[in-house]
Scaffold this active site. Structure first.
Site, mmCIF file in Angstrom:
data_model
loop_
_atom_site.group_PDB
_atom_site.id
_atom_site.type_symbol
_atom_site.label_atom_id
_atom_site.label_comp_id
_atom_site.label_asym_id
_atom_site.label_seq_id
_atom_site.Cartn_x
_atom_site.Cartn_y
_atom_site.Cartn_z
ATOM 1 N N ALA A 89 1.705 43.430 38.151
ATOM 2 C CA ALA A 89 2.506 42.608 38.925
ATOM 3 C C ALA A 89 1.138 41.890 39.961
ATOM 4 C CB ALA A 89 1.939 44.204 40.784
ATOM 5 N N TYR A 135 3.682 41.202 49.565
ATOM 6 C CA TYR A 135 3.085 42.212 48.795
ATOM 7 C C TYR A 135 3.142 43.997 48.664
ATOM 8 C CZ TYR A 135 -0.094 45.260 45.509
ATOM 9 O OH TYR A 135 -0.382 46.309 45.017
ATOM 10 N N LEU A 142 -16.855 38.587 55.693
ATOM 11 C CA LEU A 142 -15.618 40.248 56.430
ATOM 12 C C LEU A 142 -15.307 39.586 57.325
ATOM 13 C CD1 LEU A 142 -16.027 43.167 56.448
ATOM 14 C CD2 LEU A 142 -17.600 43.023 58.856
ATOM 15 N N THR A 172 0.843 51.332 44.713
ATOM 16 C CA THR A 172 0.049 51.605 45.598
ATOM 17 C C THR A 172 0.321 52.496 47.000
ATOM 18 O OG1 THR A 172 -1.188 49.836 46.911
ATOM 19 C CG2 THR A 172 0.962 49.155 46.945
ATOM 20 N N ASP A 173 -1.093 52.497 47.433
ATOM 21 C CA ASP A 173 -0.781 53.143 48.959
ATOM 22 C C ASP A 173 -0.229 51.746 50.698
ATOM 23 O OD1 ASP A 173 -3.188 51.289 49.492
ATOM 24 O OD2 ASP A 173 -4.743 52.623 49.363
ATOM 25 N N GLU A 174 -0.334 50.695 49.723
ATOM 26 C CA GLU A 174 -0.117 50.025 51.067
ATOM 27 C C GLU A 174 1.371 49.861 50.639
ATOM 28 O OE1 GLU A 174 -1.668 46.411 50.419
ATOM 29 O OE2 GLU A 174 -3.113 46.740 49.923
ATOM 30 N N LYS A 190 0.761 38.534 31.235
ATOM 31 C CA LYS A 190 1.947 37.468 31.153
ATOM 32 C C LYS A 190 0.285 36.090 30.910
ATOM 33 C CE LYS A 190 3.545 34.257 34.123
ATOM 34 N NZ LYS A 190 4.738 34.433 35.608
ATOM 35 N N ASN A 200 -7.047 52.210 47.363
ATOM 36 C CA ASN A 200 -7.916 50.480 46.905
ATOM 37 C C ASN A 200 -8.949 51.415 45.668
ATOM 38 O OD1 ASN A 200 -7.264 49.855 49.543
ATOM 39 N ND2 ASN A 200 -8.374 48.413 48.592
ATOM 40 N N ASN A 257 -2.959 40.510 48.641
ATOM 41 C CA ASN A 257 -2.152 40.283 49.762
ATOM 42 C C ASN A 257 -2.488 39.195 49.685
ATOM 43 O OD1 ASN A 257 -0.747 42.760 50.708
ATOM 44 N ND2 ASN A 257 -2.337 44.057 50.209
ATOM 45 N N LYS A 306 6.515 45.653 46.503
ATOM 46 C CA LYS A 306 5.284 46.928 45.258
ATOM 47 C C LYS A 306 6.622 48.239 46.128
ATOM 48 C CE LYS A 306 3.178 48.044 42.708
ATOM 49 N NZ LYS A 306 2.481 47.595 41.764
HETATM 50 P P1 NAD Z 1 -4.395 42.090 38.824
HETATM 51 O O1 NAD Z 1 -3.790 41.483 39.583
HETATM 52 O O2 NAD Z 1 -6.287 42.964 38.108
HETATM 53 O O3 NAD Z 1 -3.675 42.297 37.294
HETATM 54 C C1 NAD Z 1 -2.886 42.246 36.599
HETATM 55 C C2 NAD Z 1 -1.858 41.999 35.531
HETATM 56 O O4 NAD Z 1 -0.757 41.805 35.834
HETATM 57 C C3 NAD Z 1 -3.132 40.834 34.791
HETATM 58 O O5 NAD Z 1 -3.111 40.929 33.705
HETATM 59 C C4 NAD Z 1 -1.775 39.360 34.511
HETATM 60 O O6 NAD Z 1 -1.404 38.845 34.491
HETATM 61 C C5 NAD Z 1 -0.732 40.611 34.309
HETATM 62 N N1 NAD Z 1 0.732 39.981 35.665
HETATM 63 C C6 NAD Z 1 1.204 39.580 36.801
HETATM 64 N N2 NAD Z 1 2.456 39.047 36.309
HETATM 65 C C7 NAD Z 1 2.780 39.465 35.213
HETATM 66 C C8 NAD Z 1 4.020 39.000 34.631
HETATM 67 N N3 NAD Z 1 5.411 38.976 35.028
HETATM 68 N N4 NAD Z 1 4.283 39.799 33.316
HETATM 69 C C9 NAD Z 1 3.176 40.443 32.209
HETATM 70 N N5 NAD Z 1 2.327 40.553 33.307
HETATM 71 C C10 NAD Z 1 1.909 39.639 33.932
HETATM 72 O O7 NAD Z 1 -4.403 43.986 39.240
HETATM 73 P P2 NAD Z 1 -5.079 44.983 38.976
HETATM 74 O O8 NAD Z 1 -5.391 45.611 40.355
HETATM 75 O O9 NAD Z 1 -5.434 45.381 37.824
HETATM 76 O O10 NAD Z 1 -3.310 46.187 39.793
HETATM 77 C C11 NAD Z 1 -2.756 47.025 38.702
HETATM 78 C C12 NAD Z 1 -1.568 47.854 39.418
HETATM 79 O O11 NAD Z 1 -1.878 48.334 39.835
HETATM 80 C C13 NAD Z 1 -0.764 46.331 40.003
HETATM 81 O O12 NAD Z 1 1.504 47.225 39.947
HETATM 82 C C14 NAD Z 1 -1.312 47.149 41.735
HETATM 83 O O13 NAD Z 1 0.005 46.603 42.203
HETATM 84 C C15 NAD Z 1 -1.621 48.967 41.296
HETATM 85 N N6 NAD Z 1 -2.561 49.280 42.544
HETATM 86 C C16 NAD Z 1 -3.697 48.259 42.319
HETATM 87 C C17 NAD Z 1 -5.085 48.571 43.109
HETATM 88 C C18 NAD Z 1 -6.263 47.457 43.791
HETATM 89 O O14 NAD Z 1 -7.087 48.753 44.493
HETATM 90 N N7 NAD Z 1 -6.492 47.545 42.832
HETATM 91 C C19 NAD Z 1 -4.462 49.943 43.802
HETATM 92 C C20 NAD Z 1 -3.061 50.773 44.059
HETATM 93 C C21 NAD Z 1 -2.242 50.081 42.607
HETATM 94 O O1 TDX Z 2 -13.426 38.073 51.584
HETATM 95 C C1 TDX Z 2 -12.729 39.820 51.913
HETATM 96 N N1 TDX Z 2 -13.091 40.231 52.997
HETATM 97 C C2 TDX Z 2 -12.380 41.455 53.720
HETATM 98 O O2 TDX Z 2 -13.252 41.661 54.920
HETATM 99 C C3 TDX Z 2 -12.134 40.701 51.629
HETATM 100 C C4 TDX Z 2 -11.521 39.910 50.364
HETATM 101 C C5 TDX Z 2 -11.224 41.125 51.649
HETATM 102 N N2 TDX Z 2 -11.070 41.705 53.571
HETATM 103 C C6 TDX Z 2 -10.505 42.189 53.266
HETATM 104 C C7 TDX Z 2 -9.416 43.094 53.511
HETATM 105 C C8 TDX Z 2 -8.777 44.038 53.296
HETATM 106 O O3 TDX Z 2 -9.021 45.285 54.692
HETATM 107 O O4 TDX Z 2 -11.139 44.027 52.734
HETATM 108 C C9 TDX Z 2 -10.484 44.805 52.228
HETATM 109 C C10 TDX Z 2 -9.969 45.160 51.157
HETATM 110 O O5 TDX Z 2 -9.808 43.782 50.465
HETATM 111 P P1 TDX Z 2 -8.480 43.571 49.235
HETATM 112 O O6 TDX Z 2 -9.341 43.935 48.583
HETATM 113 O O7 TDX Z 2 -7.744 42.422 49.025
HETATM 114 O O8 TDX Z 2 -8.121 44.363 48.981
HETATM 115 P P2 TDX Z 2 -6.148 45.165 49.906
HETATM 116 O O9 TDX Z 2 -5.724 44.090 50.368
HETATM 117 O O10 TDX Z 2 -6.678 46.234 50.807
HETATM 118 O O11 TDX Z 2 -5.661 45.982 48.527
HETATM 119 C C11 TDX Z 2 -5.961 46.554 47.711
HETATM 120 O O12 TDX Z 2 -5.824 47.793 47.782
HETATM 121 C C12 TDX Z 2 -4.603 47.929 47.279
HETATM 122 C C13 TDX Z 2 -5.419 45.649 46.294
HETATM 123 O O13 TDX Z 2 -5.577 43.971 46.024
HETATM 124 C C14 TDX Z 2 -3.645 45.782 45.811
HETATM 125 O O14 TDX Z 2 -3.574 45.530 45.027
HETATM 126 C C15 TDX Z 2 -3.935 47.105 45.812
HETATM 127 O O15 TDX Z 2 -2.637 48.119 45.915
#
Ligand code: NAD
Ligand code: TDX
Length: 336
Positions: A80, A148, A204, A121-123, A35, A177, A84, A152
């Site tokens: 997705a 969030y 932090l 995700t682990d969450e 999207k 993560n 959070n 999920k």
């Molecule tokens: P991101 O936010 O970087 O990317 C999400 C993508 O989905 C974007 O390109 C966005 O445009 C697209 N999108 C959002 N809504 C949409 C819709 N309605 N239709 C089509 N496209 C849409 O996310 P990410 O960190 O790359 O995470 C990808 C997947 O992995 C997610 O399902 C997330 O829950 C999962 N995940 C992420 C992490 C992490 O640490 N980032 C860890 C475990 C699982």
């Molecule tokens: O500025 C910050 N300072 C800080 O201390 C931010 C942005 C986060 N944090 C902390 C919050 C969390 O304990 O760091 C940790 C990681 O934060 P995020 O990057 O927001 O990740 P989290 O909320 O753990 O979720 C991520 O991992 C699981 C991804 O965003 C999710 O999409 C995935 O499912």
């Protein structure tokens, strides 16, 4: 050639998955549907745009998903809403995309009999106490904390129900993560790297004692390919790289150190409401049954991966600079 439809492929993990697939698995013909929300970025396909088919579209659009799924062999579902803190500000898009969007994907794969791999995700498991030595496994009950993670968890439940009731050919992975190139600067690690590059002190949340089980995005994506290749249908897989000994404070100190700042060149800001304390993943099933091994496993867990990630943000300032001010303003409103 096998046709692969990648939802959310313009985001962080999805775009790394696309690059990984094009480099390592030339038998796949890749279509991305995305999207292009604030988190999706066509620049993530620089250098490979001619090697994929890109469709701008919403996974909640059932006619579009029906058409795209009919014309593919396997769907890898990353799309997705993922942050959070955004889900605390405004939960609705999380329910729409993560729940209704997954339902739409499921109905399309059910109708056309296609294979689905669902990225989760682990969450969904909630959190562990800081002193709890246990890790999440494939059988840990779901107990999500934030809008969030609740959305999920709902999407995973839908996939399980469609697999059992309608025999949809689906697998699920729950990963910890991720970090690596092309992660949106709202997220913890890229936020701190780009803060330092902007001469802003890293932020932090709270005490920083929280633990995230960090994994490099390429290790995650290698696991996803193994699951697509080898997993029986209906299975769930935990993906994690055994980094559950590093808390947020230690990660910030590592980043400050690697970027030539004093270890304490950061500040404490307001904590996240409902902040999960500790995530820890037991990926022994994936290692034992599918032979997966993470590559980013240096002695300190993540120093090499972090160094490469820092270099990527240094070398790609044009990718993130325009958004930096607005992201920081949104955080500042919450005292973060
Ligand atoms: P991101 O936010 O970087 O990317 C999400 C993508 O989905 C974007 O390109 C966005 O445009 C697209 N999108 C959002 N809504 C949409 C819709 N309605 N239709 C089509 N496209 C849409 O996310 P990410 O960190 O790359 O995470 C990808 C997947 O992995 C997610 O399902 C997330 O829950 C999962 N995940 C992420 C992490 C992490 O640490 N980032 C860890 C475990 C699982
Ligand atoms: O500025 C910050 N300072 C800080 O201390 C931010 C942005 C986060 N944090 C902390 C919050 C969390 O304990 O760091 C940790 C990681 O934060 P995020 O990057 O927001 O990740 P989290 O909320 O753990 O979720 C991520 O991992 C699981 C991804 O965003 C999710 O999409 C995935 O499912």
């Amino acid at each position: 050639m096998t046709k692969m439809l990648v939802t959310g492929g313009a985001g962080f993990i999805g775009s790394n998955f696309v690059h990984y697939t094009l480099k390592n698995r030339p038998e796949y013909q890749v279509t991305v549907v995305d999207k292009l929300t604030y988190a999706g970025n066509l620049a993530n396909f620089d250098g490979v745009m001619d090697d994929i088919t890109f469709v701008k579209g919403d996974i909640c659009d059932d006619a579009l998903m029906d058409k795209l799924v009919a014309d593919t062999d396997v769907v890898v579902h990353f799309a997705a809403e993922t942050h959070n803190d955004n889900s605390i500000r405004n939960p609705k898009p999380f329910l729409d995309t993560n729940i209704y969007g997954t339902y739409t994907v499921l109905e399309a794969v059910r109708k056309h009999g296609k294979r689905l791999h669902h990225i989760s995700t682990d969450e969904v498991f909630g959190d562990l106490e800081l002193n709890d030595p246990n890790r999440f496994t494939e059988t840990t009950p779901y107990n999500p904390s934030s809008p969030y993670s609740a959305a999920k968890a709902s999407s995973d439940m839908l996939v399980r129900a469609w697999a059992r009731t309608f025999s949809v050919k689906a697998t699920i992975s729950n990963c910890s993560n991720n970090y690596g190139p092309r992660q949106h600067i709202e997220k913890f690690i890229p936020r701190q790297i780009t803060n330092i590059l902007s001469d802003i002190k890293p932020k932090l949340y709270g005490t920083g004692e929280q633990v995230r089980d960090w994994i490099h995005v390429d290790d995650h994506n290698a696991a996803v390919h193994l699951i697509i290749d080898k997993s029986p249908m209906g299975e769930t897989w935990i993906i994690g790289a055994d980094n559950d000994h590093v808390n947020n404070k230690a990660v910030i100190e590592m980043i400050c150190d690697l970027m030539g700042k004093g270890k304490d060149w950061y500040e404490h800001v307001n904590d996240r409401p409902g902040h999960d304390m500790r995530y820890a993943m037991d990926s022994s099933k994936l290692r034992r049954e599918l032979g997966w091994q993470p590559q980013y496993t240096d002695q300190n867990g993540m120093v090499e991966g972090l160094k490469a990630t820092i270099d990527w943000y240094k070398n790609n300032e044009a990718w993130w600079r325009a958004e930096k001010e607005a992201v920081e303003q949104a955080y500042a409103k919450q005292g973060q």
